[in-house]
Enzyme design. Sequence first.
Site, PDB file in Angstrom:
ATOM      1  N   GLU A  26      25.767  -8.232 -36.915  1.00  0.00           N
ATOM      2  CA  GLU A  26      24.598  -8.666 -36.159  1.00  0.00           C
ATOM      3  C   GLU A  26      23.786  -9.629 -37.006  1.00  0.00           C
ATOM      4  O   GLU A  26      23.448  -9.315 -38.147  1.00  0.00           O
ATOM      5  CB  GLU A  26      23.724  -7.476 -35.782  1.00  0.00           C
ATOM      6  CG  GLU A  26      24.410  -6.449 -34.904  1.00  0.00           C
ATOM      7  CD  GLU A  26      23.499  -5.271 -34.611  1.00  0.00           C
ATOM      8  OE1 GLU A  26      22.512  -5.460 -33.883  1.00  0.00           O
ATOM      9  OE2 GLU A  26      23.768  -4.178 -35.139  1.00  0.00           O
ATOM     10  N   THR A  77      19.215 -10.093 -32.002  1.00  0.00           N
ATOM     11  CA  THR A  77      20.353 -10.421 -32.853  1.00  0.00           C
ATOM     12  C   THR A  77      21.523 -10.911 -32.012  1.00  0.00           C
ATOM     13  O   THR A  77      21.672 -10.539 -30.847  1.00  0.00           O
ATOM     14  CB  THR A  77      20.823  -9.199 -33.667  1.00  0.00           C
ATOM     15  OG1 THR A  77      21.190  -8.145 -32.761  1.00  0.00           O
ATOM     16  CG2 THR A  77      19.733  -8.723 -34.609  1.00  0.00           C
TER      17      THR A  77
END
Length: 328
Positions: free
Chosen positions: A255, A208
């Site tokens: 994220e 991420t």
Amino acid sequence: MRIVRDLSELTAPVDGAVVTIGNFDGVHLGHREIFRRVVERARELQGTAVVLTFVPHPLKVLDPERAPRLLNTYAEKERLIAASCIDLMVALPFDAELAALPAALFVEEILMRKIGVAHLIVGYDYAFGRHREGDVAFLQRKGAELGFAVEVLSPVVSGGESYSSTRIRRLLAAGDVAGVVPLLGRHFTLEGRVIHGANRGQKLGFPTANLLTEKEILPRPGVYAVRVRQDEKFFDGVMNIGFNPTFGVERISLEVHLLDFSGDLYGQDLRVYFVERLRGEKVFASGEELSLAIRRDIERARTLLADTRIVEYREYLDCGFSPPGRDA
């Protein structure tokens, strides 16, 4: 669009200034309808379409506890107003001195002497100045006295309810990112710079990008199907907003996992377009259970995003010249 951040930059009144005043947080379709009329009237008068706004939001000075979290950063607001075909934006610094200025002096010294207003366009419930004394009736009296026209617009309504920034905040607080599109005329976005995180996603097999953003308001914590713009490229993605309860994180994090992407994004700026909320945050018993949930999120996001066209802004304003760029 020319931007004036200090009235000293206005060395002479603006030619044929058609002006509207407000905070315009969100630059939603109600605001854009005001801008459309400002531009239309300015073209009729062969004058200048002017937006007068305030930085920071007045409540951040007058009553910080009641100040709303803003839907746009100031940079986003400037870009969206420019995309609305406005010629001049006056971003007036708001401080205690300006807050204490009587409405009559605001009209005489700022609207007339500095800007040179010829035609003022405001919403039906607009009011400004100390104790909100500068309401529509006051402006109409000052216009008759000083020689400028005052045009009052009726509320712009959707679904029986007026367009408003408060309404959009309410939807975002519920995670209804799809519901704000008809009000904003575009998908809700945030921009952020990719920073180093804890690399938990990488360890789970789903790397991420951790984002640092100046955005004051975020959708309700949870997992979202998103589109992500990196420079001129778009990627489908899944974004988590929240505290990562499985790992006991206390600081909110942003994220985003880009589907079918490989590469180094550290230090780069991304723009995230929110399409739909997939689920809320949940505590998982193990990393394996979390990985399985992420796979399901990705599958659902692929299905949703396959038929989604991102709306960057509503291209409906007739500016009387070439259409605005799409980067809004």
